[in-house]
Structures are given as C-alpha cells and as structure tokens.
Design an enzyme around this catalytic site. Structure first.
Site, PDB file in Angstrom:
ATOM      1  N   PRO A   1      38.715  48.519  36.626  1.00  0.00           N
ATOM      2  CG  PRO A   1      38.146  46.280  36.296  1.00  0.00           C
ATOM      3  CD  PRO A   1      38.789  47.448  35.615  1.00  0.00           C
ATOM      4  CB  VAL A   2      38.897  49.183  42.279  1.00  0.00           C
ATOM      5  CG1 VAL A   2      39.693  48.969  43.554  1.00  0.00           C
ATOM      6  CG2 VAL A   2      39.499  50.313  41.465  1.00  0.00           C
TER       7      VAL A   2
ATOM      8  CG  ASP B   1      40.857  61.670  37.408  1.00  0.00           C
ATOM      9  OD1 ASP B   1      39.955  62.537  37.345  1.00  0.00           O
ATOM     10  OD2 ASP B   1      40.643  60.468  37.223  1.00  0.00           O
TER      11      ASP B   1
END
Ligand SMILES: *[C@@H]1O[C@H](CO)[C@@H](O)[C@H](O)[C@H]1NC(C)=O
Ligand SMILES: *[C@@H]1O[C@H](CO)[C@@H](O)[C@H](O)[C@H]1NC(C)=O
Ligand SMILES: *[C@@H]1O[C@H](CO)[C@@H](O)[C@H](O)[C@H]1NC(C)=O
Ligand SMILES: *[C@@H]1O[C@H](CO)[C@@H](O)[C@H](O)[C@H]1NC(C)=O
Ligand SMILES: *[C@@H]1O[C@H](CO)[C@@H](O)[C@H](O)[C@H]1NC(C)=O
Ligand SMILES: *[C@@H]1O[C@H](CO)[C@@H](O)[C@H](O)[C@H]1NC(C)=O
Ligand SMILES: *[C@@H]1O[C@H](CO)[C@@H](O)[C@H](O)[C@H]1NC(C)=O
Ligand SMILES: *[C@@H]1O[C@H](CO)[C@@H](O)[C@H](O)[C@H]1NC(C)=O
Ligand SMILES: *[C@@H]1O[C@H](CO)[C@@H](O)[C@H](O)[C@H]1NC(C)=O
Ligand SMILES: *[C@@H]1O[C@H](CO)[C@@H](O)[C@H](O)[C@H]1NC(C)=O
Ligand SMILES: *[C@H]1O[C@H](CO)[C@@H](O)[C@H](O)[C@H]1NC(C)=O
Length: 667
Positions: free
Chosen positions: A364-365, A476
């Site tokens: 998570p950010v 990515d």
C-alpha cells in the site's frame, strides 16, 4: 574563428594612433611584434566589448594577465592566465623575437602565454576579439586561442569537453573555479563533460564528489534543477574525435555567460543592457556541502544525480527537512536519507485509511506530511523475505541515485524490524489511468498534453535502459505506474522495484508477479523471458491506451473481443486511426500524428521482440517526424496463434503467485 573579422573597423587607424600616443593600447585590439603592454595598458576588442590587460589581486602585489568585460566597473576577469602570476607592476606582455607571447616581470624569466601551442616563426600577432577570445595568429592562421584554455567562465562560443580523442594529444577542456572571489588560482570546483561520449555536464569537487547539473535532451540542453532559460542556446557535438558542449546567446542585445564560482555554484550571468549595464543573475546549480563543510539549508535544490562508475556523491543534506532527517550517514557510500518508523507513523497519521493513496504491486501507498509541510508518498512494502538489511539498503541507495525528470524521486527509506518503507516525492495529480480512463477527467488531457506525456514516458524508460548505470528493466510499466506531477508531467514510479526484490522474489508467493497482464509481452507472460524489449512492449500498450482512452486486455483473455493492439491494427490498416482515437481529442489532434503514433504503438507491441524498436529508436521516432517508421506486422494474438498455448503453461506461470489475474484483467 568565424567571428574573427567582425567589428574591427578601427584597425586601419592604428599605426597613426600609435604614433600619437606612443605605447597606449587603449584603441587597439591587437598586439604585434615590438609592441609592449605594461601593467597600465590594455587592449580593447573592436566593438569595445572586452578588454585585456594586467589586473592585480587587491593588495597582494600579484598581477595576472586577464580579460574582462569593458563595461564591467569591477573588471572581474572572465579569463585569466592563472598559471603565471606576475610578482610586481613592472610586468609586461609582448610578442618575442620567436613569435611567442611572453610575460616578463622583474624576475626577468619570460613566461610563455601560448605554451600550449608554440609559434614556429616570428610572423605572429595577438588579437582580442569581441567574443572575448584572445587569439594568436601566425601567417593569418590561429595557432593558439584563450577559448581553448578557459578559466572559470563559460562564454558564448567556448567549448567544454574532450578533444583529440583517438590521438595521443587528447585533452579535456573544463572550467575550474577560482580559489576565492579574489584569488584566481585554481579552486575546488570543475565543470566538465563526463568521459566517453557523455551527454551530461557535471560539477566535480576536488575530492571527486560529483553531481550532474544538466544534460543534452533531444536537441536541447536542460539543467536538472533549474528551468533552462531561453536566452541561450546550447549545442552538443559528439563524434570519434571530440565530445563537447558549446552555446550561443539568442537575440542581439542580450548576452549570457556562466561562471563556475568558488562556492561550487554555477552562476548564470546576463548582460541585459546594451548601454553596458551588466546585471548579474545566478542560478543555483550548486554542489551540496557535506557535513564538514559548514552547512546550512544552502542546497535545497541540489541533489546528487546518476553516478558514474567510481564516483562518490555529496550527501543529500538540506533536501530533507532536518527533523525528519534522522540519520544521514557521513560515509561516502551511504547518501540515502533514513527515516525512523515513528517519523513515518506521525507523517501518515499512523497509516490512516484516509491517507491511503492506493495499493501498488508491492504494497500500500500512503500520503504523508512531514512537520515542515513537505508532502510525501510512503510505500509500505509487503513483508518480504529479504536477502538482508544491508543488501536492501544498498539496493535502495543505488536506486535513489537514479535521477531523471520522468522518474518519481525516491527521497529516502525506513528499515526497522519487519518494516521496509520507501519514501517518494508526492505527486498531486495521481496516476495516468485516473485521467485517461475516466469519463470526465479524460477531457483534461488534450492531444498536445498526451503527446508530452508519451514523450516523457519514453524518455524515462530510455534513461532506465540506457543511461543509468544500473540498466534497469522496469517490468511493470502500466498507466497506474505513471504518475503526474503538478504540471501533468509524467513520472515513472516503482522503477527499481524489480531490482530491489530480485528476480526470484518477484515470483514468490507473497509478492505479486512483476508485470500486469495487459502490459506483459508474450515472451514474458508465457515463458518468463524479460528484456528491455518487454518494457518496449508495455510502452506500446500504454501509448495505444493514451491515444484511445481504452484499457487493454491481456491477449490470453481475449477469447471473443479484440484486444487493443488488435483493434489498432484493424483501423490502422484501413487508415481509420481517428476512429481509434479518444473522441475527446477530435478537436485538438492532428490526423497525421495520430496515424504515426498508432503505428509506433503497433511496432512496440509486436509479438516478436526482434520486430520491436529499441527505446532510443522510439525516442528518435517521437522526436523527429521525418524518420520513416517501419511497417508493423499483424499482431499475432489477433490471429489466435496464442490460443494454442497450453493452459498448463499459463497455470505454471500465474498460479504460483497470488497475482490477481482476474481482478486486473477483468473480462
Ligand atoms: C602606471 O601608472 C601609475 C599611475 O599613473 C604610475 O605611477 C606607474 O609608474 C605606471 N606604471 C608603469 C609600469 O608605467
Ligand atoms: C606574415 O603573415 C602575413 C599574413 O598575416 C603575410 O601576408 C606575410 O606575407 C607574412 N610574412 C612573412 C615574412 O611570412
Ligand atoms: C566508450 O563508449 C563506447 C560505447 O558506449 C564503449 O564501447 C567503449 O568501451 C567506451 N570506452 C571506454 C574507455 O570506456
Ligand atoms: C519554466 O518554469 C516556468 C514557471 O515555473 C514554466 O511556466 C515554464 O513552462 C517552464 N519552462 C520549461 C521549458 O520547462
Ligand atoms: C542554436 O545554435 C545552433 C548552432 O550554433 C544554430 O544552428 C541554431 O540556429 C541556434 N538556434 C537559435 C534559436 O538561436
Ligand atoms: C576525425 O578526425 C579524422 C582525422 O583528423 C578525420 O579524418 C575525420 O573526418 C574526423 N571525424 C569527424 C566525425 O569529424
Ligand atoms: C545604465 O546605463 C545608463 C546609460 O549608460 C546609465 O545612465 C544608468 O545609470 C545605468 N544604470 C545603472 C544601474 O548602472
Ligand atoms: C494537478 O495538480 C495541481 C496541484 O494540486 C492542481 O492545481 C491541478 O489542477 C491538477 N491538474 C489537473 C489537470 O487536475
Ligand atoms: C533463483 O532461483 C534459481 C532456481 O531456484 C536459482 O538457481 C538461482 O540461483 C536463484 N537466483 C537468485 C539470485 O537467488
Ligand atoms: C530527422 O530525420 C531525418 C531523416 O532520418 C534526418 O535527415 C534529419 O537530420 C533528422 N532531423 C533532426 C533534427 O534530427
Ligand atoms: C546536514 O547534516 C549535518 C550533519 O548531519 C547537520 O549538522 C546539518 O544540520 C544538516 N543540515 C540540514 C539542513 O539538515
């Protein structure tokens, strides 16, 4: 010396004037055999722009031969013969019997000014040009010029770089700062071009701490920390014989020059008034002081940049608010800002859900705010089986040195107990997907902005592939990993993650597979093969998504509907690219450029890596509309060749991870 003959109108009067005024040089620009220039005399260039003579280092009794702007009341020298200080005011400059320019003081030892290139006969003369160049000519040809031996000032037309490469007389031309504002002897700082075809201009401190300050970017020069002004125009030349930067001033009545100051700053100076008023403005390309150097908040705009082999960097001190800066190691190999976990907790309000920005591939950010008000993005890495703290730290340290305006900047990290956290600059406009796939917000990105975003992404990837020492393959790339800054410039995020996690770990259970299906090249998705070309593939998909405003679906998902490259191919073939394009672009686009971009997207997304262009090809093709594009082949997955891929393969590669295939590639 193209400028040589300009503005020398007064020359014909010279013999007459010399008759009247004896040894006065006030009206001439040239020294000839038998002329004698004393410490009270000067020569002035034809249009009275520059003046040459001796100046003294105030009160010290030391005299230097120098050149300064005629209009400068301070006579601050822009060029100095710093190797040969004269010890008293009896010094003179003259052309000797053998044609060489010599200075003599009471020691009576002649010092040759043009020692870098000696005259071979006595038929020489030395002229101060309006460019500030002092040239020694022999039989009409320039044999030595002061521009080849810069001091600390970079004047228009001067070259900084490498010359005579591949010969036994190769030399480097650099600027070296004065020791102090009064003392022109060699100081601590050098402005130079990196070795071997480097496209970067950097500042080196005496202890070899080095920082890039600007680079050549598709036909123009950009300073890294400060917006390049439009007053000047750099050119870059690099071939087997030489690599250098030079620049000229744009316009007629403005002149710009740069000074490598004794403080380590590169100052930009401007003469704004043709009347001779010189106004100085200085830009803050300065090298950070390390902790021994006093310190202060002086280098807020300075950060170390990409490193070259063997270089060390200044500490990033002052770029972080001091209270958050819990530890900055003073060792050379550790210039990363380390935060404590409790700092991070306070900054994110204990990882409050309302501060959560999203969930990236690696955890998570959160948005955070440091006590000083600086906003940060905090990536809390999923618990990972690390190789070891030191390796992780080293890796992050390397990644933090990658600096490019199309990469999100890594500010620091926090490693405590189980926690591994990366701290990035905060990007207020979120990610690209939140715009281009949003029915309302997509209209905010017109054609020009989208082109700018595509170019920026390409630049960022090229830097990762080619110019950074680490040669990173992102693995990515996707629209949600392209963040947008305040001005909607794209910045690639997560670019070092594949490296940090290591190849094996990217396939481990706890960490999602690197790569998101719609952007994965066939060879990567099917066989786990990755290379720069897999990033090119992903870039192609992103490009098509930006143009069309549609999300791609993975090729193995497209049993019925066409995927994006397939759709692009069909419309491109029939020259109907405008139908492919996002409807909101109808008014702002140019037909040809849509066509060209779609074709480029198709090329990048070719099934076989060998048919895809490299990232530097892509950048050239984006940059130069006249470079012809190869014709793309039909995307293989359109013809369902991939249908024959045994499902067991798919199983093998995707079931091993907890990658949310179904979520990411919703049908
Ligand atoms: C330079 O000028 C000063 C003042 O006019 C004078 O005293 C001095 O002798 C001159 N020096 C030379 C070398 O002519
Ligand atoms: C000296 O050079 C000039 C050109 O600058 C030429 O015209 C002249 O013939 C030369 N003199 C000698 C003695 O070589
Ligand atoms: C200079 O660069 C070229 C091309 O990148 C490379 O092949 C060569 O080995 C380099 N030379 C040195 C001395 O680093
Ligand atoms: C330079 O900065 C100004 C103000 O921040 C901005 O308006 C301008 O577009 C920038 N120019 C370039 C070339 O980035
Ligand atoms: C910039 O410099 C190059 C090389 O001297 C020159 O060809 C070009 O016209 C210049 N551009 C401007 C805008 O002055
Ligand atoms: C490099 O120097 C050689 C020898 O002077 C010359 O023949 C060649 O044309 C030069 N190459 C370039 C690109 O200027
Ligand atoms: C600028 O130059 C003009 C004309 O020479 C002069 O009158 C004026 O005082 C100068 N201004 C400054 C700030 O030196
Ligand atoms: C981008 O962010 C800046 C700063 O928060 C904001 O002023 C601007 O409106 C945003 N741009 C768009 C297109 O949302
Ligand atoms: C990755 O895994 C393979 C097979 O298990 C192993 O041979 C290889 O050494 C591993 N690589 C790293 C960098 O751990
Ligand atoms: C653009 O490409 C064409 C054809 O390859 C080339 O001749 C031209 O020099 C290029 N222009 C620039 C500005 O690089
Ligand atoms: C930079 O680091 C030094 C030593 O750690 C410290 O004394 C100084 O206050 C720091 N400066 C800033 C602006 O944080």
């Amino acid at each position: 010396m193209a400028s040589k003959k300009s503005n020398r109108g007064g020359l014909l009067l010279l013999p007459l004037l010399v008759l009247f005024f004896g040894s006065s040089f006030g009206v001439t620009d040239t020294i000839r055999p038998r002329d004698l220039l004393t410490s009270n005399d000067t020569i002035v260039s034809g249009a009275r722009v520059f003046e040459l003579g001796f100046f003294d280092d105030v009160g010290s009794g030391i005299y230097y031969l120098g050149i300064w702007f005629k209009a400068d009341p301070n006579r601050r020298a822009v060029w100095v013969n710093r190797e040969n200080p004269m010890i008293d005011s009896s010094c003179t400059l003259q052309i000797r019997y053998d044609g060489n320019l010599v200075m003599i003081d009471r020691r009576q030892t002649p010092m040759i000014v043009n020692s870098g290139m000696l005259a071979t006969n006595a038929n020489t003369s030395a002229t101060l040009l309006d460019s500030g160049n002092f040239v020694l000519e022999q039989g009409g040809a320039v044999i030595w010029q002061s521009f080849d031996y810069p001091t600390d000032t970079y004047l228009p037309g001067m070259k900084v770089g490498w010359f005579g490469l591949n010969t036994d007389q190769s030399r480097i031309q650099v600027l070296v700062s004065w020791m102090s504002p009064q003392n022109p002897s060699r100081g601590l700082f050098t402005l130079a071009v990196g070795y071997n075809g480097s496209t970067k201009l950097g500042v080196w401190r005496q202890d070899n701490v080095h920082m890039d300050i600007g680079f050549w970017d598709r036909g123009s020069f950009r300073f890294i920390f400060v917006n390049t002004s439009d007053r000047y125009n750099f050119s870059y030349v690099s071939n087997e014989n030489e690599t250098y930067f030079t620049f000229n001033s744009k316009g007629t009545d403005a002149s710009t020059w740069f000074v490598m100051a004794s403080t380590g700053e590169l100052e930009e100076h401007n003469m704004v008034d043709a009347n001779g008023n010189i106004s100085f403005s200085s830009v803050s390309h300065q090298l950070c002081e390390d902790s021994q150097g006093g310190n202060s908040g002086k280098c807020l705009t300075s950060i170390p940049s990409t490193c070259e082999e063997g270089d060390d960097f200044a500490l990033v001190n002052g770029t972080m608010p001091s209270s958050a800066l819990v530890e900055i190691s003073q060792q050379k190999d550790q210039d990363l800002a380390l935060f404590t976990f409790s700092n991070i907790e306070v900054a994110t309000d204990y990882f409050a859900p309302r501060n959560k920005l999203g969930e990236g591939g690696f955890g998570p950010v959160y948005k955070g705010q440091l006590p000083e008000g600086l906003e940060i993005a905090v990536k809390r890495l999923s618990k990972m089986s690390r190789q070891g703290l030191e390796e992780f730290k080293n890796e992050v340290n390397l990644i933090s040195k990658l600096q490019h305006r199309n990469l999100v900047r890594l500010l620091g990290c926090c490693i405590e107990g189980e926690e591994s956290i990366l701290i990035y600059e905060y990007m207020p406009n979120k990610s690209l997907d939140s715009f281009i796939f949003d029915p309302e917000k997509r209209a905010l990105l017109d054609w020009r902005k989208r082109i700018g975003i595509i170019e920026g992404i390409a630049q960022g990837i090229l830097y990762l592939h080619k110019y950074s020492r680490l040669r990173i393959i992102h693995r990515d790339l996707k629209t949600s990993n392209i963040l947008l800054d305040r001005d909607m410039n794209p910045k690639i995020s997560d670019f070092g993650m594949a490296r940090i996690f290591g190849e094996n770990e990217t396939r481990a259970k706890t960490i999602r597979v690197v790569g998101t299906c719609g952007y994965m090249s066939p060879e990567y998705a099917m066989d786990g093969l990755f290379s720069e070309m897999s990033d090119v593939f992903a870039f192609g998909v992103i490009l098509l998504e930006i143009v069309s405003g549609e999300k791609n679906i993975a090729f193995f998902e497209c049993d019925h509907s066409l995927n994006l490259p397939g759709k692009a191919w069909n419309l491109w073939k029939e020259a109907k690219c405008t139908e492919f394009m996002d409807r909101t672009l109808a008014t702002s686009c140019s037909h040809n450029s849509v066509e060209r971009l779609v074709q480029l997207g198709l090329l990048c997304a070719q099934e076989r890596p060998m048919y895809r262009p490299t990232m530097s090809d892509v950048v050239s093709m984006l940059n130069n509309e006249t470079i012809p594009l190869p014709l793309p082949r039909e995307p293989a997955f359109l013809t369902h060749k991939m249908d024959s891929a045994p499902s067991s393969r798919r199983h093998r590669h995707f079931s091993a991870s907890e990658m949310t295939v179904s979520e990411l590639c919703a049908r």
